[in-house]
Design a protein around this motif. Structure first.
Motif, PDB file in Angstrom:
ATOM      1  N   MET A   1      -2.200 -40.679 -17.418  1.00 45.53           N
ATOM      2  CA  MET A   1      -3.643 -40.619 -17.233  1.00 45.53           C
ATOM      3  C   MET A   1      -4.322 -40.648 -18.596  1.00 45.53           C
ATOM      4  N   THR A   2      -5.291 -41.488 -18.748  1.00 46.01           N
ATOM      5  CA  THR A   2      -6.030 -41.593 -19.999  1.00 46.01           C
ATOM      6  C   THR A   2      -7.149 -40.568 -20.007  1.00 46.01           C
ATOM      7  N   ALA A   3      -7.230 -39.831 -21.102  1.00 45.60           N
ATOM      8  CA  ALA A   3      -8.298 -38.841 -21.238  1.00 45.60           C
ATOM      9  C   ALA A   3      -9.637 -39.550 -21.357  1.00 45.60           C
ATOM     10  N   ALA A   4     -10.636 -39.009 -20.674  1.00 38.55           N
ATOM     11  CA  ALA A   4     -11.955 -39.606 -20.748  1.00 38.55           C
ATOM     12  C   ALA A   4     -13.022 -38.538 -20.572  1.00 38.55           C
ATOM     13  N   VAL A   5     -14.078 -38.684 -21.351  1.00 41.90           N
ATOM     14  CA  VAL A   5     -15.229 -37.818 -21.174  1.00 41.90           C
ATOM     15  C   VAL A   5     -15.710 -37.998 -19.737  1.00 41.90           C
ATOM     16  N   GLY A   6     -16.010 -36.907 -19.069  1.00 40.83           N
ATOM     17  CA  GLY A   6     -16.447 -36.965 -17.680  1.00 40.83           C
ATOM     18  C   GLY A   6     -15.360 -36.588 -16.690  1.00 40.83           C
ATOM     19  N   MET A   7     -14.088 -36.519 -17.153  1.00 39.24           N
ATOM     20  CA  MET A   7     -13.029 -36.089 -16.237  1.00 39.24           C
ATOM     21  C   MET A   7     -13.279 -34.625 -15.864  1.00 39.24           C
ATOM     22  N   ARG A   8     -12.767 -34.206 -14.715  1.00 32.67           N
ATOM     23  CA  ARG A   8     -13.051 -32.861 -14.211  1.00 32.67           C
ATOM     24  C   ARG A   8     -11.777 -32.090 -13.903  1.00 32.67           C
ATOM     25  N   ALA A   9     -11.900 -30.780 -13.959  1.00 34.58           N
ATOM     26  CA  ALA A   9     -10.814 -29.874 -13.584  1.00 34.58           C
ATOM     27  C   ALA A   9     -11.437 -28.609 -13.012  1.00 34.58           C
ATOM     28  N   ARG A  10     -10.717 -27.970 -12.088  1.00 41.24           N
ATOM     29  CA  ARG A  10     -11.218 -26.765 -11.434  1.00 41.24           C
ATOM     30  C   ARG A  10     -10.609 -25.509 -12.063  1.00 41.24           C
ATOM     31  N   THR A  11     -11.307 -24.401 -11.915  1.00 36.80           N
ATOM     32  CA  THR A  11     -10.770 -23.105 -12.326  1.00 36.80           C
ATOM     33  C   THR A  11      -9.373 -22.936 -11.730  1.00 36.80           C
ATOM     34  N   GLY A  12      -8.427 -22.495 -12.565  1.00 35.96           N
ATOM     35  CA  GLY A  12      -7.058 -22.268 -12.114  1.00 35.96           C
ATOM     36  C   GLY A  12      -6.122 -23.429 -12.367  1.00 35.96           C
ATOM     37  N   GLU A  13      -6.667 -24.627 -12.577  1.00 37.72           N
ATOM     38  CA  GLU A  13      -5.834 -25.783 -12.899  1.00 37.72           C
ATOM     39  C   GLU A  13      -5.506 -25.772 -14.391  1.00 37.72           C
ATOM     40  N   ARG A  14      -4.459 -26.497 -14.766  1.00 42.24           N
ATOM     41  CA  ARG A  14      -4.132 -26.665 -16.178  1.00 42.24           C
ATOM     42  C   ARG A  14      -5.100 -27.668 -16.790  1.00 42.24           C
ATOM     43  N   CYS A  15      -5.579 -27.349 -17.980  1.00 41.97           N
ATOM     44  CA  CYS A  15      -6.498 -28.244 -18.682  1.00 41.97           C
ATOM     45  C   CYS A  15      -5.783 -29.562 -18.988  1.00 41.97           C
ATOM     46  N   PRO A  16      -6.328 -30.702 -18.537  1.00 41.91           N
ATOM     47  CA  PRO A  16      -5.659 -31.988 -18.748  1.00 41.91           C
ATOM     48  C   PRO A  16      -5.854 -32.573 -20.144  1.00 41.91           C
ATOM     49  N   GLU A  17      -6.851 -32.085 -20.890  1.00 40.34           N
ATOM     50  CA  GLU A  17      -7.126 -32.647 -22.213  1.00 40.34           C
ATOM     51  C   GLU A  17      -7.919 -31.647 -23.050  1.00 40.34           C
ATOM     52  N   SER A  18      -7.521 -31.483 -24.311  1.00 38.37           N
ATOM     53  CA  SER A  18      -8.250 -30.585 -25.215  1.00 38.37           C
ATOM     54  C   SER A  18      -9.634 -31.142 -25.498  1.00 38.37           C
ATOM     55  N   GLY A  19     -10.621 -30.258 -25.499  1.00 36.11           N
ATOM     56  CA  GLY A  19     -11.974 -30.681 -25.824  1.00 36.11           C
ATOM     57  C   GLY A  19     -12.983 -29.614 -25.458  1.00 36.11           C
ATOM     58  N   VAL A  20     -14.234 -30.012 -25.482  1.00 35.10           N
ATOM     59  CA  VAL A  20     -15.321 -29.124 -25.076  1.00 35.10           C
ATOM     60  C   VAL A  20     -15.632 -29.419 -23.617  1.00 35.10           C
ATOM     61  N   TRP A  21     -15.524 -28.396 -22.791  1.00 37.45           N
ATOM     62  CA  TRP A  21     -15.729 -28.523 -21.354  1.00 37.45           C
ATOM     63  C   TRP A  21     -17.019 -27.831 -20.960  1.00 37.45           C
ATOM     64  N   LYS A  22     -17.704 -28.394 -19.962  1.00 37.47           N
ATOM     65  CA  LYS A  22     -18.997 -27.876 -19.492  1.00 37.47           C
ATOM     66  C   LYS A  22     -18.896 -27.575 -18.005  1.00 37.47           C
TER      67      LYS A  22
END
Length: 55
Positions: A1-22
């Motif tokens: 999976m290619t990291a992209a701004v706008g990708m989403r993750a839910r509380t409790g999941e493993r972070c798929p990419e290092s960065g600033v999350w909103k």
């Protein structure tokens, strides 16, 4: 999976990419989260996080 701004993750999941999350929604916040860390809750609730900037 290619990291992209706008990708989403839910509380409790493993972070798929290092960065600033909103948090999607209101109230919102941003947090730097490293790849592999567990996505945190916000205001004591499970939330959806969206990647706003790559690390």
């Amino acid at each position: 999976m290619t990291a992209a701004v706008g990708m989403r993750a839910r509380t409790g999941e493993r972070c798929p990419e290092s960065g600033v999350w909103k948090v999607v929604g209101t109230p919102s916040t941003t947090a730097p989260i490293a790849k592999g860390n567990v996505m945190p809750p916000y205001n004591g609730q499970a939330v959806t996080w969206e990647l706003s900037r790559l690390a």
